[in-house]
Design an enzyme around this catalytic site. Structure first.
Site, PDB file in Angstrom:
ATOM      1  N   LYS A 257      -8.866  -3.951   2.709  1.00 23.39           N
ATOM      2  CA  LYS A 257      -8.691  -3.885   1.336  1.00 23.39           C
ATOM      3  C   LYS A 257      -8.924  -3.224   0.472  1.00 23.39           C
ATOM      4  O   LYS A 257     -10.060  -3.006   0.124  1.00 23.39           O
ATOM      5  CB  LYS A 257      -9.128  -5.722   0.666  1.00 23.39           C
ATOM      6  N   ASP A 262      -9.839  -3.866 -10.135  1.00 22.44           N
ATOM      7  CA  ASP A 262      -9.084  -4.896  -9.849  1.00 22.44           C
ATOM      8  C   ASP A 262      -9.797  -5.188 -10.674  1.00 22.44           C
ATOM      9  O   ASP A 262     -10.977  -6.411 -11.244  1.00 22.44           O
ATOM     10  CB  ASP A 262      -9.668  -5.864  -8.626  1.00 22.44           C
ATOM     11  N   LYS A 269      -9.074 -10.015 -15.910  1.00 26.34           N
ATOM     12  CA  LYS A 269     -10.494 -11.021 -15.280  1.00 26.34           C
ATOM     13  C   LYS A 269     -11.641 -10.744 -16.725  1.00 26.34           C
ATOM     14  O   LYS A 269     -10.963  -9.943 -17.569  1.00 26.34           O
ATOM     15  CB  LYS A 269     -10.837 -10.139 -14.809  1.00 26.34           C
ATOM     16  N   ARG A 343      -4.874 -10.519  -1.150  1.00 26.18           N
ATOM     17  CA  ARG A 343      -3.733 -11.006   0.116  1.00 26.18           C
ATOM     18  C   ARG A 343      -2.263 -10.569   0.479  1.00 26.18           C
ATOM     19  O   ARG A 343      -1.820 -10.741   1.030  1.00 26.18           O
ATOM     20  CB  ARG A 343      -4.227 -12.374  -0.141  1.00 26.18           C
TER      21      ARG A 343
END
Ligand code: BES
Ligand code: MN
Ligand code: ZN
Length: 493
Positions: A257, A262, A269, A343
């Site tokens: 990954k 992120d 977040k 994913r």
């Protein structure tokens, strides 16, 4: 790091710091005993006086004396004599090296800590301890004036451990290479930078390297990488590195990954969870480390390193909750959280990897906080329909000191992934989040692939405080274990 062999005749050597081991029963290692006798047992008496505990990580030192021509004797703990493990040697070696640095002496001599019990394998673990323990990510700090750099250590042994030391050197150097990239922040490493590192690596090692840019991703129908990458100013890409020896006995695919940062995307977040999310490319970095070492190890298996890479940002063109994306294998996915992005990019890579028809396919990803809730900060979650492969990895972890624990691919949880308007959605329920993430990935592994394993490294890939021989930051987990597995596969034929 250079290792120089100086033989075992300790009383005929002279130098800066000599590092020897001691066990909990107060006995010294073989070379330690020779030193102690030549010093009229001053060393043994000193250890008794200070109640030296001799656990791994403990250290004591005193000046050399009489026939012993070393400035300092550093004694490192090796724990219970009968219970010596690989990690004891790594921790002891790292502890000894740190003490030598504190003593401001770069002329360092190691005996083969644990040689009495682990034989020549102690050489591998010693090299790993020295390299992993010596690593720090300090390039952005003003160098301290009196800093000690140790570029070479002398080993009190003969040539017979040369191969073991070399192997330890290759494995730990691969891990440190991974750490160097993974520790770089998002403003330094964007997807194109991972691609550049891969290309440079290929030039240096003779690997083949193909990069698919954003346009190529469209023609290749890599819908996940495109969706995740579209909210960032830095375009996504896909990296394919190949190691192809002449008579390969097996074909193996390793996937990592590569989210260079992120933020969570539109499902942004909160502050305390966004910090450290530069670590979300750790799987990709692991692939780079594996490919680098494989070229050094000259394995006789074909290995493909695949890296889907994107930055997950909430820009004006970002993908959104409710978006529906259709993958190349025909599966439609509804986005329930833009923060479950890993994913999605892995799905493209698993489809691509399946098309290569490998004997074994391994993916490594900082995939879920849920895996850390389940297993803690230090353990990799292992998910595989192939029980033998999972068992093999767990066993290897006991040697490498990288911890693995298997979690079930529980089919009963599959209904949690049912989409409202699509085949599946990209998040499950509140329960078993690491498992539903793995079940999501499984949807993109072709049924022909008998041996696939998913490794959730969200915990151990990146540490907020030091642990064992690791400084804070990236650890290079699970590179040493996967390389050990590949070595075994290569030797099996
Ligand atoms: N990169 C994170 C997972 C992560 C968390 C890695 C902590 C390292 C440390 C991943 O993309 C993520 O955000 N996962 C979500 C999934 C959820 C939205 C279903 C999570 O774990 O909260
Ligand atoms: Mn996320
Ligand atoms: Zn992520």
């Amino acid at each position: 790091m250079q290792f120089q062999f100086v033989g075992t005749d300790v009383l005929n050597l002279a130098g800066g710091v000599l590092i020897v081991g001691a066990y909990k029963d107060q006995t010294l290692s073989q070379i330690g005993q020779v030193v102690d006798e030549a010093m009229s047992h001053l060393l043994q008496d000193f250890l008794k006086d200070i109640h030296f505990e001799a656990e791994a990580g403990k250290v004591a030192f005193m000046p050399g004396h009489g026939q012993v021509k070393f400035k300092q004797i550093v004694v490192v703990g090796l724990g219970e004599k009968g219970e010596l493990e690989a990690d004891t040697v790594r921790i002891a070696a790292a502890t000894g090296l740190k003490k030598a640095k504190e003593l401001k002496n770069d002329d360092v001599y190691f005996e083969l800590l644990g040689a009495e019990n682990l034989g020549s394998r102690a050489g591998q673990y010693l090299a790993e301890g020295v390299l992993l323990g010596g690593y720090q990510f300090k390039k952005y700090k003003k160098p301290k004036k009196d800093i000690i750099r140790i570029e070479e250590v002398k080993i009190l042994t003969d040539e017979k451990v040369r191969e073991e030391l070399k192997l330890g050197n290759i494995l730990a150097s691969a891990a440190n290479f991974v750490r160097d990239i993974a520790n770089e922040p998002g403003n330094v490493i964007a997807p194109k930078d991972l691609a550049e590192i891969a290309q440079k690596l290929a030039e240096e090692t003779g690997l083949k390297c193909t990069i698919y840019n954003e346009k190529d991703l469209q023609t290749k129908k890599m819908a996940g990488i495109l969706a995740v990458g579209q909210g960032s100013a830095h375009p996504p890409c896909f990296i394919h590195l190949t190691y192809q020896p002449e008579h390969a006995s097996k074909r193996i695919v390793v996937i990592g990954k590569g989210i260079t940062f992120d933020s969570g995307g539109l499902d942004i977040k909160p502050e305390q969870f966004m910090k450290t999310m530069k670590c979300d490319k750790s799987g990709a970095c692991a692939v780079l480390g594996i490919m680098k070492a494989i070229a050094d190890l000259k394995l006789n298996i074909e290995v493909h390193g695949l890296i889907p890479t994107a930055e997950n940002m909430p820009g004006g063109n970002a993908f959104r909750p409710d978006d529906i994306i259709v993958f190349k294998n025909g599966k439609s996915v509804e986005i329930h959280s833009t923060d479950a992005e890993g994913r999605l990019i892995l799905a493209d890579a698993l489809i691509y990897g399946s098309e290569l028809k490998p004997d074994v396919m391994i993916d490594m990803a900082t995939l879920t906080g849920a895996c850390m809730v389940a297993l803690g900060r230090f353990t990799t979650g292992v998910f595989s329909p192939d029980k033998d492969l999972a068992a093999k990895i767990k066993k290897i972890g006991q040697i490498t000191g990288e911890k693995f624990w298997e979690l079930p691919l529980d089919d009963d949880l599959k209904e949690d992934l049912k989409g409202t308007f699509t085949d599946i959605k990209n998040v499950g329920s509140r329960y078993g989040g690491a498992i539903t993430a793995a079940l999501f990935l499984k949807e993109f592994v072709s049924e022909e692939i008998k041996s696939w394993v998913h490794l959730d490294i969200a915990g151990p890939a990146f540490l907020e405080k030091p642990w064992k021989y690791y400084a804070e930051g990236a650890t290079g987990v699970p590179v040493r274990s996967i390389l050990t597995l590949l070595l075994e596969e290569s030797e099996k034929r």
